[in-house]
Design a protein around this motif. Structure first.
Motif, PDB file in Angstrom:
ATOM      1  N   LEU A  82      -0.282  11.925  -6.781  1.00 58.04           N
ATOM      2  CA  LEU A  82      -1.024  12.746  -5.823  1.00 58.04           C
ATOM      3  C   LEU A  82      -0.128  13.879  -5.306  1.00 58.04           C
ATOM      4  CD1 LEU A  82      -3.881  12.510  -4.498  1.00 58.04           C
ATOM      5  CD2 LEU A  82      -2.767  11.390  -2.589  1.00 58.04           C
ATOM      6  N   PRO A  83      -0.671  15.074  -5.102  1.00 56.81           N
ATOM      7  CA  PRO A  83       0.141  16.170  -4.556  1.00 56.81           C
ATOM      8  C   PRO A  83       0.726  15.812  -3.179  1.00 56.81           C
ATOM      9  CG  PRO A  83      -1.961  17.003  -5.365  1.00 56.81           C
ATOM     10  CD  PRO A  83      -2.033  15.506  -5.420  1.00 56.81           C
ATOM     11  N   ASP A  84       1.828  16.470  -2.825  1.00 58.58           N
ATOM     12  CA  ASP A  84       2.565  16.124  -1.600  1.00 58.58           C
ATOM     13  C   ASP A  84       1.761  16.290  -0.311  1.00 58.58           C
ATOM     14  OD1 ASP A  84       4.794  15.312  -2.952  1.00 58.58           O
ATOM     15  OD2 ASP A  84       5.885  17.198  -2.690  1.00 58.58           O
ATOM     16  N   VAL A  85       0.961  17.346  -0.178  1.00 59.10           N
ATOM     17  CA  VAL A  85       0.251  17.576   1.085  1.00 59.10           C
ATOM     18  C   VAL A  85      -0.726  16.445   1.404  1.00 59.10           C
ATOM     19  CG1 VAL A  85      -1.342  19.108   2.322  1.00 59.10           C
ATOM     20  CG2 VAL A  85       0.615  20.067   1.102  1.00 59.10           C
ATOM     21  N   PRO A  86      -1.632  16.051   0.489  1.00 61.39           N
ATOM     22  CA  PRO A  86      -2.501  14.927   0.827  1.00 61.39           C
ATOM     23  C   PRO A  86      -1.723  13.613   0.974  1.00 61.39           C
ATOM     24  CG  PRO A  86      -3.085  15.809  -1.340  1.00 61.39           C
ATOM     25  CD  PRO A  86      -2.023  16.677  -0.763  1.00 61.39           C
ATOM     26  N   LYS A  87      -0.652  13.467   0.210  1.00 60.02           N
ATOM     27  CA  LYS A  87       0.157  12.255   0.294  1.00 60.02           C
ATOM     28  C   LYS A  87       0.782  12.126   1.688  1.00 60.02           C
ATOM     29  CE  LYS A  87       2.620  11.474  -3.398  1.00 60.02           C
ATOM     30  NZ  LYS A  87       3.697  11.423  -4.398  1.00 60.02           N
ATOM     31  N   ILE A  88       1.371  13.196   2.178  1.00 60.45           N
ATOM     32  CA  ILE A  88       2.018  13.166   3.486  1.00 60.45           C
ATOM     33  C   ILE A  88       0.972  13.088   4.606  1.00 60.45           C
ATOM     34  CG2 ILE A  88       3.550  14.421   5.057  1.00 60.45           C
ATOM     35  CD1 ILE A  88       4.819  13.095   2.478  1.00 60.45           C
ATOM     36  N   THR A  89      -0.163  13.726   4.419  1.00 59.63           N
ATOM     37  CA  THR A  89      -1.239  13.640   5.413  1.00 59.63           C
ATOM     38  C   THR A  89      -1.715  12.197   5.554  1.00 59.63           C
ATOM     39  OG1 THR A  89      -1.954  15.888   4.913  1.00 59.63           O
ATOM     40  CG2 THR A  89      -3.546  14.465   6.026  1.00 59.63           C
ATOM     41  N   LEU A  90      -1.949  11.531   4.439  1.00 59.83           N
ATOM     42  CA  LEU A  90      -2.389  10.138   4.488  1.00 59.83           C
ATOM     43  C   LEU A  90      -1.293   9.217   5.022  1.00 59.83           C
ATOM     44  CD1 LEU A  90      -4.486  10.026   1.212  1.00 59.83           C
ATOM     45  CD2 LEU A  90      -5.332   9.893   3.555  1.00 59.83           C
ATOM     46  N   LEU A  91      -0.027   9.521   4.736  1.00 57.58           N
ATOM     47  CA  LEU A  91       1.081   8.750   5.297  1.00 57.58           C
ATOM     48  C   LEU A  91       1.128   8.911   6.813  1.00 57.58           C
ATOM     49  CD1 LEU A  91       3.525   6.921   4.778  1.00 57.58           C
ATOM     50  CD2 LEU A  91       4.904   9.010   4.512  1.00 57.58           C
ATOM     51  N   THR A 135       0.803  -1.222   0.000  1.00 57.67           N
ATOM     52  CA  THR A 135       0.000   0.000   0.000  1.00 57.67           C
ATOM     53  C   THR A 135       0.836   1.271   0.000  1.00 57.67           C
ATOM     54  OG1 THR A 135      -1.699  -1.193   1.230  1.00 57.67           O
ATOM     55  CG2 THR A 135      -1.874   1.191   1.201  1.00 57.67           C
ATOM     56  N   VAL A 136       1.749   1.388   0.942  1.00 62.95           N
ATOM     57  CA  VAL A 136       2.435   2.666   1.147  1.00 62.95           C
ATOM     58  C   VAL A 136       3.391   3.010   0.001  1.00 62.95           C
ATOM     59  CG1 VAL A 136       4.005   3.951   2.654  1.00 62.95           C
ATOM     60  CG2 VAL A 136       2.162   2.591   3.637  1.00 62.95           C
ATOM     61  N   ARG A 137       4.250   2.096  -0.394  1.00 66.51           N
ATOM     62  CA  ARG A 137       5.219   2.410  -1.461  1.00 66.51           C
ATOM     63  C   ARG A 137       4.547   2.794  -2.772  1.00 66.51           C
ATOM     64  NH1 ARG A 137       9.563  -2.327  -0.193  1.00 66.51           N
ATOM     65  NH2 ARG A 137      10.303  -1.469   1.777  1.00 66.51           N
ATOM     66  N   PRO A 138       3.563   2.001  -3.249  1.00 63.30           N
ATOM     67  CA  PRO A 138       2.876   2.432  -4.486  1.00 63.30           C
ATOM     68  C   PRO A 138       2.160   3.773  -4.319  1.00 63.30           C
ATOM     69  CG  PRO A 138       2.373   0.132  -4.007  1.00 63.30           C
ATOM     70  CD  PRO A 138       3.111   0.678  -2.819  1.00 63.30           C
ATOM     71  N   PHE A 139       1.597   3.994  -3.148  1.00 63.71           N
ATOM     72  CA  PHE A 139       0.900   5.241  -2.870  1.00 63.71           C
ATOM     73  C   PHE A 139       1.866   6.425  -2.930  1.00 63.71           C
ATOM     74  CE2 PHE A 139      -0.200   8.269   0.554  1.00 63.71           C
ATOM     75  CZ  PHE A 139      -1.319   8.832  -0.034  1.00 63.71           C
ATOM     76  N   LEU A 140       3.050   6.272  -2.348  1.00 63.85           N
ATOM     77  CA  LEU A 140       4.028   7.360  -2.345  1.00 63.85           C
ATOM     78  C   LEU A 140       4.577   7.654  -3.744  1.00 63.85           C
ATOM     79  CD1 LEU A 140       5.983   6.684   0.960  1.00 63.85           C
ATOM     80  CD2 LEU A 140       4.301   8.476   0.502  1.00 63.85           C
ATOM     81  N   LYS A 141       4.537   6.662  -4.616  1.00 66.24           N
ATOM     82  CA  LYS A 141       5.005   6.860  -5.991  1.00 66.24           C
ATOM     83  C   LYS A 141       3.919   7.450  -6.899  1.00 66.24           C
ATOM     84  CE  LYS A 141       8.400   3.177  -5.732  1.00 66.24           C
ATOM     85  NZ  LYS A 141       8.767   1.839  -6.180  1.00 66.24           N
ATOM     86  N   SER A 142       2.731   7.628  -6.361  1.00 66.12           N
ATOM     87  CA  SER A 142       1.615   8.134  -7.165  1.00 66.12           C
ATOM     88  C   SER A 142       1.808   9.613  -7.496  1.00 66.12           C
ATOM     89  CB  SER A 142       0.294   7.931  -6.427  1.00 66.12           C
ATOM     90  OG  SER A 142       0.178   8.864  -5.368  1.00 66.12           O
TER      91      SER A 142
END
Length: 125
Positions: free
Chosen positions: A36-45, A27-34
């Protein structure tokens, strides 16, 4: 020893390990490579790691309370158990909105979450 609560704790710690290690790969690695803009990406992380923390802390608390059969903390066990039952229902409802009945197989997290809540609740009553 309260076997029900202790088992809930062990299942919760197992779930934490699966979440932390297998979840990173699936889940996390593919999600981080998406894209998606950084703010929602880091918020979800951040939310991902908050879930990891809750799983580890709840697992440790339930295991400890179950091992020593600390009936004084019955209300804490009930609170944790109800939370995990609600977490399970969230996966079922949200997954159902996207996957209908396939949510039960596509998002199997609900099984472990419900099991933790049910075992803890059974041990507390």
């Amino acid at each position: 020893m309260n076997v029900w609560i202790f088992t809930a704790g062990i299942v919760c710690l197992f779930t934490a390990l699966v979440h932390i290690f297998a979840g990173q790969v699936d889940t996390v690695r593919p999600f981080l490579k998406s894209e998606l803009p950084d703010v929602p990406k880091i918020t979800l992380l951040g939310c991902w790691h908050m879930v990891s923390s809750i799983l580890v802390l709840a697992g440790a608390v339930l295991t400890y309370i179950g091992w020593f059969d600390l009936t004084l903390y019955k209300n804490l066990v009930i609170g944790i158990s109800v939370s995990f039952i609600v977490f399970s229902l969230v996966f079922i409802v949200v997954g159902g909105c996207f996957f209908k009945l396939q949510t039960f197989s596509k998002l199997p997290q609900w099984i472990l979450l419900l099991l933790i809540g049910a075992l803890g609740f059974a041990g507390a009553i």
